[in-house]
Design an enzyme around this catalytic site. Structure first.
Site, PDB file in Angstrom:
ATOM      1  N   SER A  46      -8.035  69.788  31.902  1.00 17.94           N
ATOM      2  CA  SER A  46      -9.193  70.291  31.164  1.00 17.94           C
ATOM      3  C   SER A  46      -9.078  71.803  31.054  1.00 17.94           C
ATOM      4  CB  SER A  46     -10.482  69.922  31.903  1.00 17.94           C
ATOM      5  OG  SER A  46     -11.567  70.606  31.309  1.00 17.94           O
ATOM      6  N   HIS A 104      -7.822  67.758  27.643  1.00 17.42           N
ATOM      7  CA  HIS A 104      -9.282  67.602  27.549  1.00 17.42           C
ATOM      8  C   HIS A 104      -9.905  68.946  27.177  1.00 17.42           C
ATOM      9  CE1 HIS A 104     -13.075  65.569  28.572  1.00 17.42           C
ATOM     10  NE2 HIS A 104     -13.454  66.681  29.181  1.00 17.42           N
ATOM     11  N   ASP A 163     -13.532  70.849  26.411  1.00 17.91           N
ATOM     12  CA  ASP A 163     -14.987  70.766  26.574  1.00 17.91           C
ATOM     13  C   ASP A 163     -15.683  71.674  25.577  1.00 17.91           C
ATOM     14  OD1 ASP A 163     -15.356  69.003  28.873  1.00 17.91           O
ATOM     15  OD2 ASP A 163     -14.211  70.528  29.949  1.00 17.91           O
ATOM     16  N   MET A 186     -19.297  73.023  24.539  1.00 17.62           N
ATOM     17  CA  MET A 186     -20.677  73.130  25.046  1.00 17.62           C
ATOM     18  C   MET A 186     -21.488  74.071  24.164  1.00 17.62           C
ATOM     19  SD  MET A 186     -19.932  73.557  29.098  1.00 17.62           S
ATOM     20  CE  MET A 186     -18.664  72.586  29.939  1.00 17.62           C
ATOM     21  N   HIS A 210     -14.593  66.610  24.250  1.00 26.09           N
ATOM     22  CA  HIS A 210     -15.809  66.144  24.916  1.00 26.09           C
ATOM     23  C   HIS A 210     -16.951  67.010  24.392  1.00 26.09           C
ATOM     24  CE1 HIS A 210     -18.004  65.941  29.112  1.00 26.09           C
ATOM     25  NE2 HIS A 210     -18.724  65.438  28.135  1.00 26.09           N
ATOM     26  N   MET A 250     -20.405  68.317  24.314  1.00 24.50           N
ATOM     27  CA  MET A 250     -21.673  68.472  25.042  1.00 24.50           C
ATOM     28  C   MET A 250     -22.597  69.285  24.144  1.00 24.50           C
ATOM     29  SD  MET A 250     -19.973  69.043  28.762  1.00 24.50           S
ATOM     30  CE  MET A 250     -18.369  69.303  28.023  1.00 24.50           C
ATOM     31  N   MET A 272     -19.051  60.389  33.482  1.00 29.56           N
ATOM     32  CA  MET A 272     -19.105  61.706  34.135  1.00 29.56           C
ATOM     33  C   MET A 272     -19.263  61.526  35.641  1.00 29.56           C
ATOM     34  SD  MET A 272     -18.627  63.963  31.866  1.00 29.56           S
ATOM     35  CE  MET A 272     -18.812  65.382  32.951  1.00 29.56           C
ATOM     36  N   ASP A 311     -14.429  62.139  34.442  1.00 28.76           N
ATOM     37  CA  ASP A 311     -14.392  63.592  34.269  1.00 28.76           C
ATOM     38  C   ASP A 311     -15.298  64.271  35.287  1.00 28.76           C
ATOM     39  OD1 ASP A 311     -14.266  66.182  33.251  1.00 28.76           O
ATOM     40  OD2 ASP A 311     -15.436  65.725  31.444  1.00 28.76           O
TER      41      ASP A 311
HETATM   42  C1  DX5 Z   1     -17.717  69.551  32.978  1.00 30.72           C
HETATM   43  C2  DX5 Z   1     -16.588  69.231  32.064  1.00 30.72           C
HETATM   44  C3  DX5 Z   1     -15.292  68.918  32.719  1.00 30.72           C
HETATM   45  C4  DX5 Z   1     -14.714  70.031  33.567  1.00 30.72           C
HETATM   46  C5  DX5 Z   1     -14.190  69.348  34.784  1.00 30.72           C
HETATM   47  O1  DX5 Z   1     -18.880  69.536  32.232  1.00 30.72           O
HETATM   48  O2  DX5 Z   1     -16.909  68.111  31.258  1.00 30.72           O
HETATM   49  O3  DX5 Z   1     -14.325  68.473  31.783  1.00 30.72           O
HETATM   50  O4  DX5 Z   1     -13.685  70.750  32.971  1.00 30.72           O
HETATM   51  O5  DX5 Z   1     -13.813  70.322  35.681  1.00 30.72           O
HETATM   52  P1  DX5 Z   1     -13.383  69.963  37.175  1.00 30.72           P
HETATM   53  O6  DX5 Z   1     -12.175  69.061  37.079  1.00 30.72           O
HETATM   54  O7  DX5 Z   1     -13.078  71.299  37.756  1.00 30.72           O
HETATM   55  O8  DX5 Z   1     -14.543  69.274  37.823  1.00 30.72           O
HETATM   56 ZN    ZN Z   2     -15.314  67.283  30.004  1.00 33.07          ZN
END
Ligand code: DX5
Ligand code: ZN
Length: 224
Positions: A7, A32, A34, A36, A65, A67, A136, A174
């Site tokens: 990620s 991956h 993210d 947000m 992903h 969010m 999650m 994740d």
């Molecule tokens: C959190 C993200 C994850 C994040 C995970 O909201 O969706 O993808 O990068 O990070 P780690 O592996 O450090 O928990």
């Molecule tokens: Zn994620």
């Protein structure tokens, strides 16, 4: 085959291309990403221009992903920017079936994400539509949080449903995954395992990726 997805949330964004190249050379096949919006989660990350730039420097499957409060508006934009697969949160989709089919019709794989507090049963009516389900194992918004063990119970329940219904969707997990618990995730039934800080917050992310993947492989081989 089980895949480990680095990620990039925990990567050094000033050296993003190099960080991605390192895990790609180490054998990663999926990445991956993210996204947000500062509303659905209390954090902001990156937008379509960055996805476009990442797309230019890697052949890895880009797993986005979202969010976001309004995934219907942005999913097509991110697909256009180069996403191969898009997951949306169940919690913000009023018309989840429509959203998933829209993502597929735009040419990407469609996934749905469940927060730790959202039951697996909320997906019963779309399991035959989704390409993957993301469970999650932390509350979304930040890297480096502690793993919530109940996620494994949800993965096992989902895996059981998949088997009973004879479906093929992938199961992704994740949050809070490391060398210590990756084998548990594999044994519970995960196919795709996201790891952020446990890979990029180490001195040698490529080597760490290889070790996590090795642990996942060993867990696969002893799965009954
Ligand atoms: C959190 C993200 C994850 C994040 C995970 O909201 O969706 O993808 O990068 O990070 P780690 O592996 O450090 O928990
Ligand atoms: Zn994620």
């Amino acid at each position: 085959m089980v895949e480990i997805l680095p990620s990039i949330l925990s990567a050094d964004f000033a050296r993003l291309g190099e960080e991605i190249a390192a895990v790609e050379r180490a054998g990663a096949r999926m990445l991956h990403v993210d996204i947000m919006d500062g509303h659905f989660v209390p954090n902001l990350t990156l937008g379509p221009p960055v996805v476009k730039s990442v797309r230019r420097v890697t052949k890895l499957t880009l797993d986005l992903h979202l969010m976001l409060m309004d995934p219907d508006r942005y999913a097509p934009v991110f697909i256009e920017a180069g996403a191969d697969q898009i997951s949306v949160h169940q919690e913000v989709c009023l018309h989840l079936d429509r959203t998933l089919r829209m993502i597929q019709s735009e040419g990407a794989q469609a996934g749905v994400v469940l927060n730790p507090s959202t039951p697996v049963s909320t997906l019963d009516e779309v399991l035959d539509v989704v390409d993957y389900v993301l469970i999650m194992s932390v509350n979304p918004g930040f890297g480096g949080q502690q793993f919530i063990p109940n996620a494994l119970r949800k993965v096992r329940a989902l895996e059981r449903k998949r088997r009973e219904l004879g479906l093929q969707f992938a199961i992704e997990i994740d949050g809070g995954i490391s060398l210590e618990n990756v084998a548990d995730a594999v044994r519970a039934g995960c196919d795709w395992i996201v790891a952020g800080s446990s890979i990029f917050h180490t001195d040698d992310p490529a080597d760490t990726f290889v070790r996590i993947e090795q642990a996942a492989r060993e867990a696969t081989s002893i799965k009954v």
